[in-house]
Design a protein around this motif. Structure first.
Motif, mmCIF file in Angstrom:
data_model
loop_
_atom_site.group_PDB
_atom_site.id
_atom_site.type_symbol
_atom_site.label_atom_id
_atom_site.label_comp_id
_atom_site.label_asym_id
_atom_site.label_seq_id
_atom_site.Cartn_x
_atom_site.Cartn_y
_atom_site.Cartn_z
ATOM 1 N N ASP A 1 -8.721 1.304 -5.959
ATOM 2 C CA ASP A 1 -8.907 2.361 -6.631
ATOM 3 C C ASP A 1 -8.520 2.682 -8.036
ATOM 4 O OD1 ASP A 1 -9.166 5.405 -7.300
ATOM 5 O OD2 ASP A 1 -9.970 5.435 -5.578
ATOM 6 N N LYS B 1 -8.914 2.599 -0.929
ATOM 7 C CA LYS B 1 -7.345 1.906 -0.775
ATOM 8 C C LYS B 1 -7.239 0.756 -1.346
ATOM 9 C CE LYS B 1 -6.062 5.544 2.463
ATOM 10 N NZ LYS B 1 -5.423 6.811 1.553
ATOM 11 N N ARG C 1 -7.693 12.363 -5.385
ATOM 12 C CA ARG C 1 -7.698 11.630 -4.452
ATOM 13 C C ARG C 1 -8.061 10.230 -4.625
ATOM 14 N NH1 ARG C 1 -5.117 15.410 -3.448
ATOM 15 N NH2 ARG C 1 -5.919 17.412 -2.266
ATOM 16 N N ILE C 2 -7.385 9.248 -3.525
ATOM 17 C CA ILE C 2 -7.949 8.116 -3.691
ATOM 18 C C ILE C 2 -9.021 7.646 -2.785
ATOM 19 C CG2 ILE C 2 -6.933 5.631 -2.901
ATOM 20 C CD1 ILE C 2 -5.485 6.486 -5.217
ATOM 21 N N GLN D 1 0.939 -1.210 0.167
ATOM 22 C CA GLN D 1 0.108 -0.003 -0.026
ATOM 23 C C GLN D 1 0.800 1.049 -0.209
ATOM 24 O OE1 GLN D 1 -3.266 -0.307 -0.281
ATOM 25 N NE2 GLN D 1 -3.228 1.959 -0.648
ATOM 26 N N ALA D 2 2.099 1.220 0.561
ATOM 27 C CA ALA D 2 2.778 2.429 0.825
ATOM 28 C C ALA D 2 3.442 2.731 -0.576
ATOM 29 C CB ALA D 2 3.791 2.085 1.668
ATOM 30 N N TYR E 1 -5.124 3.897 -8.934
ATOM 31 C CA TYR E 1 -3.924 3.198 -8.771
ATOM 32 C C TYR E 1 -3.472 2.590 -10.019
ATOM 33 C CZ TYR E 1 -3.734 3.557 -3.746
ATOM 34 O OH TYR E 1 -3.938 4.075 -2.391
ATOM 35 N N LYS F 1 2.224 1.883 -3.522
ATOM 36 C CA LYS F 1 1.222 2.239 -4.585
ATOM 37 C C LYS F 1 0.757 3.557 -4.115
ATOM 38 C CE LYS F 1 -1.684 -1.709 -5.660
ATOM 39 N NZ LYS F 1 -1.606 -1.123 -7.157
ATOM 40 N N ASN F 2 0.994 3.979 -2.911
ATOM 41 C CA ASN F 2 0.592 5.572 -2.667
ATOM 42 C C ASN F 2 1.915 6.245 -3.103
ATOM 43 O OD1 ASN F 2 -1.858 5.114 -1.328
ATOM 44 N ND2 ASN F 2 -0.905 4.871 0.566
ATOM 45 N N ALA F 3 2.916 5.936 -2.928
ATOM 46 C CA ALA F 3 4.181 6.598 -3.537
ATOM 47 C C ALA F 3 4.446 6.680 -5.222
ATOM 48 C CB ALA F 3 5.465 6.036 -2.897
ATOM 49 N N PHE G 1 1.435 6.890 -6.990
ATOM 50 C CA PHE G 1 0.537 7.928 -7.054
ATOM 51 C C PHE G 1 0.956 9.352 -7.025
ATOM 52 C CE2 PHE G 1 -3.258 9.878 -5.303
ATOM 53 C CZ PHE G 1 -4.176 9.970 -6.526
ATOM 54 N N GLU G 2 1.540 9.296 -5.694
ATOM 55 C CA GLU G 2 1.866 10.876 -5.366
ATOM 56 C C GLU G 2 3.091 11.376 -6.401
ATOM 57 O OE1 GLU G 2 0.410 12.948 -3.249
ATOM 58 O OE2 GLU G 2 -0.768 11.407 -2.836
#
Length: 190
Positions: free
Chosen positions: A154, A151, A147-148, A126-127, A157, A129-131, A133-134
């Motif tokens: 989405d 979690k 915005r996701i 998850q971390a 991603y 995937k967030n990185a 995305f950002e």
């Protein structure tokens, strides 16, 4: 050079564009949960035909499927369809490319993330995937206000993963790197 980056899954992410420009990107559902597995490759090929209606890309790059032995041994429960779908979608890309004489290439997710983030993972899934995305937002490839909402699955991603594949192809195959960053809505030189 017109490049198409794909993140192959039931919800396939795509990014189509020329190196040096922002890609047109999004995600498309190639198979609904109630559909049979054999419908996924057909759905992907139909989407690719529509996407390329006005011109074929010079190169299609897609995230390589996780090898079956690794997917079965990573501790996450998966159905038979979930294990086979990436292979069938990979074959669909090849089937689409061959008669059109489009080059295609697969690239491993770790290689793409190392290019985009400077390292291949941020600890847990998850971390990481967030990185990704950002980073796509910072590069201006996703809207700053994206915005996701879900979690676990989405579509943003999938879109971000496809943009990451496209970005890798721009750098590795078209020899282009971004010259601008977008931080807090401001355009800055890289």
């Amino acid at each position: 050079m017109l490049l198409l980056g794909l993140d192959l899954a039931a919800n396939t992410g795509y990014a189509l564009g020329r190196a040096g420009e922002s890609p047109r990107s999004g995600s498309v559902r190639v198979k609904r949960p109630e559909q049979a597995l054999y419908e996924a490759p057909w759905g992907l090929e139909t989407f690719l035909q529509d996407l390329c209606l006005f011109g074929n890309p010079d190169l299609i790059v897609y995230e390589a499927p996780i090898p079956l032995n690794a997917a079965m041994g990573d501790g996450r429960a998966r159905s038979e369809d979930a294990l086979l779908m990436p292979i069938k979608l990979e074959q669909a890309v090849e089937r689409f490319c061959l008669p059109r004489q489009i080059r295609w290439e697969k690239v491993y997710a770790a290689t793409v993330r190392k290019h985009l983030l400077g390292k291949s993972n941020y600890g847990d899934r998850q971390a990481t995937k967030n990185a990704v995305f950002e980073r796509c937002k910072v590069l201006g490839y996703l809207p700053a206000d994206a915005r996701i909402r879900n979690k676990s699955s989405d579509p943003l991603y999938d879109q971000a993963d496809a943009i990451a594949v496209w970005s890798w192809a721009c750098a590795a195959r078209a020899k282009h790197t971004p010259t601008e960053l977008f931080l807090h809505g401001e355009r800055l030189s890289a």
